[in-house]
Enzyme design. Sequence first.
Site, PDB file in Angstrom:
ATOM      1  N   GLY A 115      39.687  44.366  84.701  1.00  0.00           N
ATOM      2  CA  GLY A 115      38.248  44.561  84.658  1.00  0.00           C
ATOM      3  C   GLY A 115      37.657  43.997  83.382  1.00  0.00           C
ATOM      4  CB  VAL A 150      35.404  49.093  82.121  1.00  0.00           C
ATOM      5  CG1 VAL A 150      34.245  48.152  82.335  1.00  0.00           C
ATOM      6  CG2 VAL A 150      36.731  48.357  82.242  1.00  0.00           C
ATOM      7  N   GLY A 151      37.152  50.909  79.598  1.00  0.00           N
ATOM      8  CA  GLY A 151      38.056  52.032  79.370  1.00  0.00           C
ATOM      9  C   GLY A 151      39.468  51.824  79.873  1.00  0.00           C
ATOM     10  CE  LYS A 152      40.624  45.883  80.838  1.00  0.00           C
ATOM     11  NZ  LYS A 152      39.281  45.850  80.275  1.00  0.00           N
ATOM     12  CB  THR A 153      42.978  49.993  75.986  1.00  0.00           C
ATOM     13  OG1 THR A 153      42.924  48.593  76.270  1.00  0.00           O
ATOM     14  CG2 THR A 153      44.074  50.253  74.985  1.00  0.00           C
ATOM     15  CB  SER A 211      29.656  31.833  94.156  1.00  0.00           C
ATOM     16  OG  SER A 211      29.366  31.819  92.779  1.00  0.00           O
ATOM     17  CE  LYS A 231      29.712  36.296  92.479  1.00  0.00           C
ATOM     18  NZ  LYS A 231      30.008  35.299  93.524  1.00  0.00           N
TER      19      LYS A 231
END
Length: 833
Positions: free
Chosen positions: A393, A397-400, A717, A760
């Site tokens: 991500g 966003v708080g992954k670690t 896109s 998106k």
Amino acid sequence: MADFLQNKSENLIIKMTNIADGDTDFIPLMSSDDEKNMRNEEVPEELPILPLRNTVLFPGVVLPITVGRDKSIRLIRDYYNGNRRIGVVTQLDSSEEEPNFEDLYKVGTMAQILRTLQMPDGNTTVILQGKRNFRMNYLVSNEPYMMSNISPVDSTELYMTDIDTDVLISSLKDTSIQIIKKSPNMPSEAEFAIKNIDSPHFLINFISSNLKSEVPVKQKLLEMTDMLERGREVLSLLVQEMQMLELQNKIQSKVKVEMDKQQRDYMLHQQMKTIQEELGDNPHEQAVHEFEEKAAKKKWGKPVQEVFERELKKLQRMNPIAAEYSIQLNYLDTLVSLPWNECSKDNLDLKHARKVLDEDHYGLEKVKERILEYLAVLKLKGDMRSPILCLVGPPGVGKTSLGKSLARSIGRKYVRMSLGGLRDEAEIRGHRKTYIGAMPGRIIQNLKKVKTSNPVFVLDEVDKIIGSNINGDPASALLEVLDPEQNNTFYDNFLEIEYDLSRIMFVATANTLSTIHPALRDRMEIIDISGYLMEEKLEIARRHLIPRQLEYHGVDKKQLSIPKATLSKVIEDYTRESGVRSLDKAIAKIIRYNARFIAEGEDYEQKVSAKSLQDILGVPRFQRDSSVAYDRPGVVTGLAWTQVGGEILYVEASLSRGNGRLSITGNLGDVMKESATLAYEYLKSNAEAVGVNPKVFRYWNVHIHVPEGATPKDGPSAGITMFTALASVFTQRKVNPKYAMTGEITLRGRVLPVGGIKEKILAAKRVKVSDIVISIDNQKDILDIREDYIKGLEFHYVRNMIDVLDYALMSKPVADALNIEKVLEEEKKAEQD
């Protein structure tokens, strides 16, 4: 001068006195008169040529040569019984077995054969004395040996009465004698010979012949006709050799001192060892005893036990002052420090785990569900291989931090290892223990640190590993670590024993999957973590960010508060991002701003208002994207995906009178430019279906521009976005500002699916877009998105490009600016005039 100093001293001095007999008129130490007679010796027009390897013969110098070639042996045999005069020339390439005329230097020395000797090994040795220099003009014959036409090469005279010659000869003798004295194993005859040479020519030639120099250097000296210049060059080479000899002697002296010191240290160590044994205080025995005590408490298997015992016995036999002793000590210390089969007990209370995860992170439901599933199975089965999760991500966003929360929720130790910029395979697999400074890989090092075999192990930034290079491929080394089928027998180069990593819960984090090794990606369970909605960011700020920053800055929550309206303005105008990292920084800045007034006891705004944000954070960095002018045709809102989340992408199209030329600007990549060309060509071929007179393309130039021209943009896109902008500007129908779109197009008019739909959609919600046009093939992606993410949005699924226009374009065109009939009338009138 080393050849002169050691190897050739016997040949050129001792043998010179032994080989001279009644059959020769050779005098080893040549006088000036002998030199003069030799210089006046007649040189024939033709001479047989004897090629030499790695040797240059100078006039007056006696040289023993071993001959082995058939031609050379025949030449010596023929001329030894004749006038004994031959030509000696050095080969250009010493590896050439049968040299031709072109393979020889052109300047050589006429020599007299003094004697031939049959050696015990069967070879023939010939003793030669150089006479005069000559130059080879051309080849006369090549059989049975080489014959050449020659002409003499005379050198300048040297007179001892001349001051330059006298100083030069004196310097040559002094330097040579110094080299002789400083050289080990040098016979006394060498110094005697140098002192008793009274011919300046012979002295220069004698020293030149015995210099420790390459063949090209000696050949260059031979070709010098100015003897004074040759003498100066020889003196320069002697000085260099003198300096090298002094340096060599200095190094040897230093090595000897170091050897003496080592012997002294050895003796002292032996004495100290004896004293310690008498006192009962031997560090070596203490180390062995400590290893045995630690090993007795270990739960390792029989193979590890056998290795440990073998290595411990090796340590006992070693001398503590040996270089390998510290390596062996380090290896055994690593073995007994690793947590072999030692695991912490898991807290399998699912309600507690859910509570901890919710406390630390808002949202991230997919990850939480996957962790709870793992705990449920572990609770039922009792033991299982840990999963390999990969959280993908945008930043912030708080992954670690999720890894630390996961460890706390199940009661395991937490380890984090950053892989960003990792370029050395040894960081994963370790070094061979035979190297000085060797150590295990970082996986084993971290297990040694946490003292448990089942921690939560976060592999941070796995997508930023540097690929294959001179130090190996770290990504390939991770394949064994992150494969549940293999990591129970992980092999570290330092340990040289298999170690079980299957109990570790690995959590990898990445911003994108595109740069992860395909085989590595296949071994992990991918969990996508999208950006946050406005409501989620507000909740995260309220629950986590504000309390943490207040604590960091020493401000009580009663002293300062940030209302919801203020936070909303911060998010919209100052921190437009997928994660919350910039929001965290902005909150910290607001608290620091007010902390100054609190510390000084001045009046301040206890509830931070939205109006005061400009004084604290400055002018808003972001304006509402919906403020883009839609009052004219040709402006369309597109949706794009980036590594930091979804973004809004505007496409503008305009017309100008011309001949149908298409211009594309905005720092676009090749794929995006091709999409624009494709959209334009499709519009031209389907003009009537769109409601455009086909003739209009002949009289109008088209310009497509994507704003923020300094930012590189690429990808397929934006295809339908560009087509809609072109259709809008040619039909003069404005685009509905509530619509945003994304999709790839084909030459047949199909709208193809694209990726990054979730990101998106979040970008669209940030700018208050209500309707989104996408390919019907992306419908399955919408069904997979949380309901609160798509709340308030209406999706329009299309198959063909023409269908997009039914949704996005206004029904009525603006003023008829593209009246083709009027253009044709003007053109016809211009032709008549």
